[in-house]
Motif scaffolding. Structure first.
Motif, PDB file in Angstrom:
ATOM      1  N   SER A   2      38.161  -6.893 -35.175  1.00  0.00           N
ATOM      2  CA  SER A   2      37.276  -5.723 -35.230  1.00  0.00           C
ATOM      3  C   SER A   2      36.781  -5.330 -33.840  1.00  0.00           C
ATOM      4  O   SER A   2      36.615  -6.179 -32.952  1.00  0.00           O
ATOM      5  CB  SER A   2      36.074  -6.012 -36.132  1.00  0.00           C
ATOM      6  N   PHE A   3      36.523  -4.042 -33.678  1.00  0.00           N
ATOM      7  CA  PHE A   3      35.962  -3.524 -32.428  1.00  0.00           C
ATOM      8  C   PHE A   3      34.522  -3.993 -32.245  1.00  0.00           C
ATOM      9  O   PHE A   3      34.100  -4.313 -31.131  1.00  0.00           O
ATOM     10  CB  PHE A   3      36.029  -1.991 -32.444  1.00  0.00           C
ATOM     11  N   THR A   4      33.769  -4.066 -33.349  1.00  0.00           N
ATOM     12  CA  THR A   4      32.379  -4.528 -33.278  1.00  0.00           C
ATOM     13  C   THR A   4      32.306  -5.961 -32.775  1.00  0.00           C
ATOM     14  O   THR A   4      31.472  -6.300 -31.923  1.00  0.00           O
ATOM     15  CB  THR A   4      31.705  -4.426 -34.650  1.00  0.00           C
TER      16      THR A   4
ATOM     17  N   GLN B 150      52.121  -4.647 -39.666  1.00  0.00           N
ATOM     18  CA  GLN B 150      51.222  -5.795 -39.596  1.00  0.00           C
ATOM     19  C   GLN B 150      51.920  -7.046 -39.100  1.00  0.00           C
ATOM     20  O   GLN B 150      51.261  -7.956 -38.584  1.00  0.00           O
ATOM     21  CB  GLN B 150      50.587  -6.036 -40.966  1.00  0.00           C
ATOM     22  N   ASN B 151      53.239  -7.108 -39.240  1.00  0.00           N
ATOM     23  CA  ASN B 151      53.941  -8.289 -38.733  1.00  0.00           C
ATOM     24  C   ASN B 151      53.938  -8.344 -37.206  1.00  0.00           C
ATOM     25  O   ASN B 151      54.305  -9.364 -36.614  1.00  0.00           O
ATOM     26  CB  ASN B 151      55.385  -8.318 -39.248  1.00  0.00           C
ATOM     27  N   THR B 152      53.506  -7.250 -36.543  1.00  0.00           N
ATOM     28  CA  THR B 152      53.427  -7.253 -35.083  1.00  0.00           C
ATOM     29  C   THR B 152      52.027  -7.563 -34.557  1.00  0.00           C
ATOM     30  O   THR B 152      51.870  -7.819 -33.358  1.00  0.00           O
ATOM     31  CB  THR B 152      53.853  -5.885 -34.510  1.00  0.00           C
ATOM     32  N   LEU B 153      51.003  -7.520 -35.412  1.00  0.00           N
ATOM     33  CA  LEU B 153      49.630  -7.669 -34.925  1.00  0.00           C
ATOM     34  C   LEU B 153      49.398  -9.030 -34.273  1.00  0.00           C
ATOM     35  O   LEU B 153      48.695  -9.130 -33.266  1.00  0.00           O
ATOM     36  CB  LEU B 153      48.635  -7.462 -36.069  1.00  0.00           C
ATOM     37  N   ASN B 154      49.966 -10.090 -34.852  1.00  0.00           N
ATOM     38  CA  ASN B 154      49.802 -11.415 -34.248  1.00  0.00           C
ATOM     39  C   ASN B 154      50.409 -11.475 -32.853  1.00  0.00           C
ATOM     40  O   ASN B 154      49.835 -12.067 -31.927  1.00  0.00           O
ATOM     41  CB  ASN B 154      50.444 -12.487 -35.136  1.00  0.00           C
ATOM     42  N   ILE B 155      51.579 -10.854 -32.689  1.00  0.00           N
ATOM     43  CA  ILE B 155      52.228 -10.857 -31.375  1.00  0.00           C
ATOM     44  C   ILE B 155      51.406 -10.054 -30.378  1.00  0.00           C
ATOM     45  O   ILE B 155      51.219 -10.469 -29.226  1.00  0.00           O
ATOM     46  CB  ILE B 155      53.652 -10.286 -31.488  1.00  0.00           C
ATOM     47  N   LEU B 156      50.883  -8.919 -30.808  1.00  0.00           N
ATOM     48  CA  LEU B 156      50.082  -8.086 -29.906  1.00  0.00           C
ATOM     49  C   LEU B 156      48.793  -8.802 -29.510  1.00  0.00           C
ATOM     50  O   LEU B 156      48.352  -8.721 -28.361  1.00  0.00           O
ATOM     51  CB  LEU B 156      49.768  -6.747 -30.567  1.00  0.00           C
ATOM     52  N   ALA B 157      48.169  -9.492 -30.463  1.00  0.00           N
ATOM     53  CA  ALA B 157      46.967 -10.264 -30.140  1.00  0.00           C
ATOM     54  C   ALA B 157      47.302 -11.401 -29.182  1.00  0.00           C
ATOM     55  O   ALA B 157      46.530 -11.705 -28.257  1.00  0.00           O
ATOM     56  CB  ALA B 157      46.340 -10.823 -31.415  1.00  0.00           C
TER      57      ALA B 157
ATOM     58  N   GLY C 270      47.270  -2.134 -31.970  1.00  0.00           N
ATOM     59  CA  GLY C 270      48.226  -2.104 -33.071  1.00  0.00           C
ATOM     60  C   GLY C 270      47.668  -1.429 -34.308  1.00  0.00           C
ATOM     61  O   GLY C 270      48.362  -0.656 -34.984  1.00  0.00           O
ATOM     62  N   GLN C 271      46.395  -1.702 -34.614  1.00  0.00           N
ATOM     63  CA  GLN C 271      45.773  -1.067 -35.774  1.00  0.00           C
ATOM     64  C   GLN C 271      45.585   0.434 -35.554  1.00  0.00           C
ATOM     65  O   GLN C 271      45.768   1.227 -36.480  1.00  0.00           O
ATOM     66  CB  GLN C 271      44.431  -1.726 -36.064  1.00  0.00           C
ATOM     67  N   LYS C 272      45.210   0.828 -34.339  1.00  0.00           N
ATOM     68  CA  LYS C 272      44.999   2.243 -34.046  1.00  0.00           C
ATOM     69  C   LYS C 272      46.291   3.037 -34.188  1.00  0.00           C
ATOM     70  O   LYS C 272      46.301   4.167 -34.716  1.00  0.00           O
ATOM     71  CB  LYS C 272      44.441   2.385 -32.625  1.00  0.00           C
ATOM     72  N   LEU C 273      47.383   2.466 -33.736  1.00  0.00           N
ATOM     73  CA  LEU C 273      48.680   3.132 -33.848  1.00  0.00           C
ATOM     74  C   LEU C 273      49.332   2.906 -35.202  1.00  0.00           C
ATOM     75  O   LEU C 273      50.427   3.414 -35.438  1.00  0.00           O
ATOM     76  CB  LEU C 273      49.618   2.629 -32.736  1.00  0.00           C
ATOM     77  N   ARG C 274      48.656   2.124 -36.060  1.00  0.00           N
ATOM     78  CA  ARG C 274      49.152   1.795 -37.401  1.00  0.00           C
ATOM     79  C   ARG C 274      50.544   1.183 -37.327  1.00  0.00           C
ATOM     80  O   ARG C 274      51.443   1.520 -38.091  1.00  0.00           O
ATOM     81  CB  ARG C 274      49.143   3.036 -38.291  1.00  0.00           C
TER      82      ARG C 274
END
Length: 520
Positions: free
Chosen positions: A116-118, A162-169, A155-159
């Motif tokens: 989350s951004f918060t 979800q299988n890429t979110l872990n790699i991006l993080a 990744g979430q902003k560009l939608r």
């Protein structure tokens, strides 16, 4: 209604999402990883400048010279800092109050990489206040959170799938360590070993790209030197290796004690009669009042030890005890800071003290304080996190001396074995996850399904009769998400939707049979 194919989605990111859903989208992931490295590196430089600039208001000697403050200021400043941090936490929703490397690992392993951004804002400003206030915490843990959140949020902003979110993080986490120590290779290994906890080619290349970009920014801003100025270290004798081995045994015990004390403090947080953050401020203020060197990360003390300017054994042991206890207390009570920096200081103190004792006992000529301090630093880091490869690569990049590899491996093995034996073979992050009730041993099937997007298995050849009854799954979802939706709605087929110009557009279907065939 006649059979027909649905209109194709008109969206500039649609083809990218389809491509990223597969496991072979290395060029695209690498390009995004480079962008994340620049964004995360820039944020961490901003974080460091905010801390340094804010601290200069009451310190003329820099952000690690708390001994220049009066006794009263050293008592008051941590208490004031804890009150400001308390206000930040009070204004943040309860679900967003978890910060640090623990939060990153938790999100990646159990919440599909969504951060989350918060929470990132709380970590950024909370850690900055903690460091400015002299708390015995590190900036690397907060940096990992901010960096990983940068990748996840992009990744979430560009939608993106979800299988890429872990790699991006993971890209953001590697950029954080790379920028913090100016050690890009250590950033990569840390992200793989501590954060993602697996090594795959599909994630390695983007993570390396992110670490390189962050290191370039850091070197432009601060120069090419690593975080510590390490003198030339001569080859160690067999006697010195024996002293290092004994020191590693002690460090393994200290690491286990630190982990146990931190977890015990965290477990008692809800039972206190006083707010935990305020209590942390009181403890830190009292410690700083009597022992100024215990305040802050401790990098100045480490530099003094490495250059042979801090030799008093009694002072080393006193500072070691105080640093271990106060760091475990304030982090266990919830101060939003890391433990990597303080653990490096604890390792240096323990190894330097033990090296001097060995010198006195064996009457060794020209014993190298820097040699023992460096081995102690990496042994403590490895034992606390149970991350031997990350620690080994860190010392190699810090010293730029290949002769340190064998002794470092030697002490890391000893310290990790002893610490792991006393903590059920788990590092601090693993033990914190267990304390929260998580079973960190994910099945191979769940891991496999989370790494593939629905777009890779969806069929574009279908007849549309009535789309009002179709259970939907988004094109950026993973196969694990699709299987969970099928179980929830008791269906065998899902419609795969993507965003058109004005509405959601059906772009394919995915069946349970296709998913079963994939993993079987």
């Amino acid at each position: 209604m006649p059979d027909h194919l649905p209109p194709k989605p008109d969206h500039s990111l649609h083809q990218l999402r389809i491509r990223l859903s597969s496991a072979d989208a290395l060029p695209q992931l690498t390009a995004i990883g480079m962008l994340i490295g620049l964004l995360a590196g820039g944020l961490l430089i901003l974080f460091r400048e905010i801390v340094t600039g804010s601290t200069s208001f009451w310190q003329s000697g820099g952000d690690e010279h708390f001994e220049t403050l009066s006794d009263l200021l050293r008592l008051i400043i941590p208490i004031m800092g804890s009150l400001i941090i308390l206000c930040l936490f009070t204004c943040t929703p309860i679900k967003r109050r978890t910060v640090g490397i623990l939060h990153v690992v938790e999100c990646l392993q159990f919440h599909k990489g969504k951060m989350s951004f918060t929470g990132m804002l709380l970590q950024f400003f909370g850690a900055a206040i903690a460091l400015v206030s002299g708390f015995s915490v590190g900036r690397e843990g907060p940096a990992v959170h901010v960096g990983a959140a940068t990748g996840s949020l992009l990744g979430q902003k560009l939608r993106l799938p979800q299988n890429t979110l872990n790699i991006l993080a993971a890209c953001g986490a590697s950029a954080a360590i790379s920028a913090s120590f100016n050690t890009p290779m250590a950033g990569v290994i840390f992200a793989m070993e501590v954060v993602v906890r697996q090594y795959t080619l599909n994630s390695f290349i983007p993570v390396i790209a992110a670490a390189v970009m962050a290191a370039v920014l850091s070197q432009i801003m601060y120069g090419p030197d690593p975080a510590f100025m390490v003198p030339v270290i001569p080859m160690a004798s067999l006697t010195e290796l024996g002293i290092a081995a004994a020191s590693a045994c002690l460090i393994g015990l200290l690491a286990a004690g630190f982990i146990r004390l931190q977890l015990w403090t965290a477990s008692k947080r809800q039972q206190l009669f006083i707010n935990p953050l305020l209590l942390a401020g009181l403890c830190m203020g009292a410690a700083g009042y009597f022992l100024p060197a215990v305040m802050g990360i401790g990098y100045e003390t480490v530099d003094l030890i490495l250059n042979g300017e801090l030799m008093d054994i009694s002072f080393l042991l006193t500072l070691l005890t105080a640093k271990l206890v106060i760091t475990a207390l304030v982090t266990g009570l919830g101060i939003p800071g890391g433990i990597i920096g303080p653990s490096l200081m604890m390792g240096a103190l323990a190894a330097a003290a033990f090296g001097h004792l060995g010198d006195l006992a064996l009457n060794l000529p020209d014993i190298s304080t820097a040699f023992h301090a460096l081995l102690g630093m990496v042994a403590m880091m490895a034992a606390v996190l149970q991350a031997p490869m990350a620690a080994l690569v860190t010392v190699l990049e810090l010293t730029r001396n290949p002769h340190i590899i064998m002794p470092a491996m030697f002490v890391i093995v000893i310290a990790c074995l002893i610490s792991g034996r006393l903590t059920a073979r788990g590092g601090l992050i693993e033990m914190q996850l267990n304390a929260k009730g998580y079973n960190h041993q994910h099945s191979l099937l769940n891991r496999l399904l989370s790494q593939k997007g629905v777009a890779t298995l969806m069929s574009r050849n279908f007849d549309l009769l009535n789309d009002s009854d179709i259970v939907q799954v988004q094109v950026h979802a993973s196969l694990q998400d699709a299987l969970e939706i099928m179980e929830t709605h008791s269906v065998e087929v899902l419609g795969v939707y993507t965003s058109g110009k004005h509405q959601q557009v059906l772009c394919g279907v995915i069946t349970r049979k296709a998913i079963d065939s994939f993993y079987r």
